[in-house]
Design a protein around this motif. Structure first.
Motif, PDB file in Angstrom:
ATOM      1  N   ASP A  22       0.851  -1.185   0.000  1.00 34.27           N
ATOM      2  CA  ASP A  22       0.000   0.000   0.000  1.00 34.27           C
ATOM      3  C   ASP A  22       0.890   1.239   0.000  1.00 34.27           C
ATOM      4  N   VAL A  23       0.709   2.074  -1.004  1.00 34.82           N
ATOM      5  CA  VAL A  23       1.522   3.281  -1.162  1.00 34.82           C
ATOM      6  C   VAL A  23       0.632   4.500  -0.956  1.00 34.82           C
ATOM      7  N   THR A  24       0.952   5.309   0.035  1.00 38.27           N
ATOM      8  CA  THR A  24       0.249   6.576   0.261  1.00 38.27           C
ATOM      9  C   THR A  24       1.182   7.708  -0.137  1.00 38.27           C
ATOM     10  N   LEU A  25       0.757   8.489  -1.127  1.00 36.27           N
ATOM     11  CA  LEU A  25       1.579   9.579  -1.636  1.00 36.27           C
ATOM     12  C   LEU A  25       1.438  10.814  -0.761  1.00 36.27           C
ATOM     13  N   GLN A  26       2.319  11.774  -0.952  1.00 35.49           N
ATOM     14  CA  GLN A  26       2.266  13.016  -0.177  1.00 35.49           C
ATOM     15  C   GLN A  26       0.972  13.780  -0.434  1.00 35.49           C
ATOM     16  N   SER A  27       0.371  13.557  -1.600  1.00 37.28           N
ATOM     17  CA  SER A  27      -0.894  14.214  -1.928  1.00 37.28           C
ATOM     18  C   SER A  27      -2.077  13.579  -1.211  1.00 37.28           C
ATOM     19  N   GLY A  28      -1.852  12.420  -0.598  1.00 29.59           N
ATOM     20  CA  GLY A  28      -2.926  11.670   0.031  1.00 29.59           C
ATOM     21  C   GLY A  28      -3.481  10.575  -0.842  1.00 29.59           C
ATOM     22  N   ALA A  29      -3.132  10.573  -2.136  1.00 26.43           N
ATOM     23  CA  ALA A  29      -3.577   9.518  -3.048  1.00 26.43           C
ATOM     24  C   ALA A  29      -2.972   8.185  -2.623  1.00 26.43           C
ATOM     25  N   GLN A  30      -3.733   7.119  -2.848  1.00 30.48           N
ATOM     26  CA  GLN A  30      -3.279   5.795  -2.438  1.00 30.48           C
ATOM     27  C   GLN A  30      -3.241   4.854  -3.639  1.00 30.48           C
ATOM     28  N   THR A  55      15.224  -2.203  -2.606  1.00 34.18           N
ATOM     29  CA  THR A  55      15.536  -0.882  -2.059  1.00 34.18           C
ATOM     30  C   THR A  55      15.130   0.227  -3.037  1.00 34.18           C
ATOM     31  N   ASN A  56      14.921  -0.129  -4.305  1.00 36.36           N
ATOM     32  CA  ASN A  56      14.501   0.864  -5.297  1.00 36.36           C
ATOM     33  C   ASN A  56      13.028   1.229  -5.184  1.00 36.36           C
ATOM     34  N   MET A  57      12.281   0.512  -4.354  1.00 35.75           N
ATOM     35  CA  MET A  57      10.857   0.822  -4.227  1.00 35.75           C
ATOM     36  C   MET A  57      10.649   2.218  -3.648  1.00 35.75           C
ATOM     37  N   SER A  58      11.472   2.597  -2.673  1.00 30.96           N
ATOM     38  CA  SER A  58      11.329   3.937  -2.100  1.00 30.96           C
ATOM     39  C   SER A  58      11.639   5.002  -3.141  1.00 30.96           C
ATOM     40  N   GLY A  59      12.612   4.741  -3.996  1.00 29.70           N
ATOM     41  CA  GLY A  59      12.926   5.684  -5.060  1.00 29.70           C
ATOM     42  C   GLY A  59      11.804   5.793  -6.073  1.00 29.70           C
ATOM     43  N   LEU A  60      11.127   4.676  -6.341  1.00 27.23           N
ATOM     44  CA  LEU A  60      10.007   4.694  -7.275  1.00 27.23           C
ATOM     45  C   LEU A  60       8.844   5.502  -6.693  1.00 27.23           C
ATOM     46  N   ILE A  61       8.620   5.353  -5.402  1.00 23.77           N
ATOM     47  CA  ILE A  61       7.580   6.141  -4.742  1.00 23.77           C
ATOM     48  C   ILE A  61       7.936   7.631  -4.788  1.00 23.77           C
ATOM     49  N   ALA A  62       9.209   7.944  -4.604  1.00 20.59           N
ATOM     50  CA  ALA A  62       9.645   9.343  -4.682  1.00 20.59           C
ATOM     51  C   ALA A  62       9.408   9.908  -6.080  1.00 20.59           C
ATOM     52  N   ARG A  63       9.648   9.106  -7.099  1.00 24.06           N
ATOM     53  CA  ARG A  63       9.374   9.546  -8.479  1.00 24.06           C
ATOM     54  C   ARG A  63       7.889   9.838  -8.649  1.00 24.06           C
ATOM     55  N   LYS A  64       7.054   8.973  -8.092  1.00 22.27           N
ATOM     56  CA  LYS A  64       5.611   9.175  -8.194  1.00 22.27           C
ATOM     57  C   LYS A  64       5.182  10.456  -7.466  1.00 22.27           C
ATOM     58  N   ASN A  65       5.757  10.687  -6.303  1.00 21.04           N
ATOM     59  CA  ASN A  65       5.444  11.913  -5.557  1.00 21.04           C
ATOM     60  C   ASN A  65       5.831  13.159  -6.349  1.00 21.04           C
ATOM     61  N   ARG A  66       6.990  13.110  -6.998  1.00 19.81           N
ATOM     62  CA  ARG A  66       7.417  14.256  -7.799  1.00 19.81           C
ATOM     63  C   ARG A  66       6.472  14.472  -8.978  1.00 19.81           C
ATOM     64  N   LEU A  67       6.026  13.382  -9.578  1.00 23.58           N
ATOM     65  CA  LEU A  67       5.104  13.496 -10.711  1.00 23.58           C
ATOM     66  C   LEU A  67       3.774  14.088 -10.277  1.00 23.58           C
ATOM     67  N   VAL A  68       3.226  13.580  -9.190  1.00 24.38           N
ATOM     68  CA  VAL A  68       1.935  14.057  -8.709  1.00 24.38           C
ATOM     69  C   VAL A  68       2.046  15.503  -8.218  1.00 24.38           C
ATOM     70  N   GLY A  69       3.200  15.828  -7.620  1.00 21.87           N
ATOM     71  CA  GLY A  69       3.373  17.160  -7.086  1.00 21.87           C
ATOM     72  C   GLY A  69       3.783  18.200  -8.117  1.00 21.87           C
ATOM     73  N   GLY A  70       3.983  17.721  -9.368  1.00 13.65           N
ATOM     74  CA  GLY A  70       4.337  18.664 -10.425  1.00 13.65           C
ATOM     75  C   GLY A  70       5.797  19.035 -10.436  1.00 13.65           C
TER      76      GLY A  70
END
Length: 234
Positions: free
Chosen positions: A169-177, A219-234
């Motif tokens: 379960d991935v919760t983004l900084q935007s609150g999206a899951q 260990t790359n999963m956290s980096g992938l989540i960070a990429r998603k956060n950057r995408l969602v956050g613009g």
């Protein structure tokens, strides 16, 4: 499904292939198949997960690029932001085929978006393979060899019960899951419990290194989540 045709200079003398990256070239995909032989090469960039095909009862390994269908978080416009590409991505638009005698053969996906009149030539004026095609053939050989050895690797994982289901379960900084289901990973606790004889067997069969590489790749999963956060956050 790919539209396979045998690659030959008589029919494909003028064929050209795009080598750049981008969604328009078929790169907007969530994952790509990888073989154990290349785990060491790709583990520094992508999480490696395993997926069971219920119809065939067969496992495949995948390099994960995103969390949604059609999402590749390694794409940055026309740039692939990673150090290595899975072989299954590098060989496009070519595929591994077989002659009636079972010999390896280069096939072409005639519907591939990478077929481009402005791209790199596949054959020269004399009908000989260009350096680009020669390099692609070497990658096809490597992938074919990897596919041939993969069943023994997956059989060893199943024999020693080294795969466990993954629900992430991935919760983004935007609150999206986002929920990642339907995959397996190496069971690290089970691996630690194996005795020396079994570990020696896995090492002797060449399976221990890709097992460790698959574990390290997570260990790359956290980096992938960070990429998603950057995408969602613009």
């Amino acid at each position: 499904m790919a539209n396979h045709t045998i690659l030959d200079p008589a029919h494909h003398r003028e064929l050209r292939v795009a080598t750049q990256h981008g969604a328009g070239w078929g790169d907007a995909i969530m994952s790509a198949v990888v073989v154990p032989d290349e785990f060491r090469r790709v583990q520094n960039d992508y999480p490696i997960l395993f997926r069971l095909d219920l119809a065939t009862d067969r496992f495949d390994a995948l390099a994960l690029f995103g969390f949604e269908t059609g999402e590749n978080l390694y794409l940055a416009g026309d740039r692939w932001d990673a150090g290595a590409l899975p072989l299954s991505m590098e060989i496009r638009p070519f595929l591994i085929g077989r002659t009636p005698e079972g010999q390896g053969q280069v096939h072409l996906d005639a519907d591939s978006a990478r077929i481009d009149p402005a791209g790199v030539r596949v054959f020269d004026d004399a009908g000989a393979p260009t350096p680009y095609l020669e390099a692609a053939i070497e990658k096809l050989r490597a992938l074919d060899s990897g596919h041939a050895r993969a069943p023994a690797f997956f059989a060893a994982l199943r024999r020693h019960e080294l795969l466990e289901p993954l629900t992430l379960d991935v919760t983004l900084q935007s609150g999206a899951q986002h929920r990642l289901i339907g995959y397996h990973v190496i069971d690290e606790d089970r691996l630690r419990s194996l005795d020396a004889a079994v570990l020696g067997e896995l090492h002797g069969e060449g399976h221990l290194m890709p097992i460790f590489m698959a574990l390290a790749s997570l260990t790359n999963m956290s980096g992938l989540i960070a990429r998603k956060n950057r995408l969602v956050g613009g």
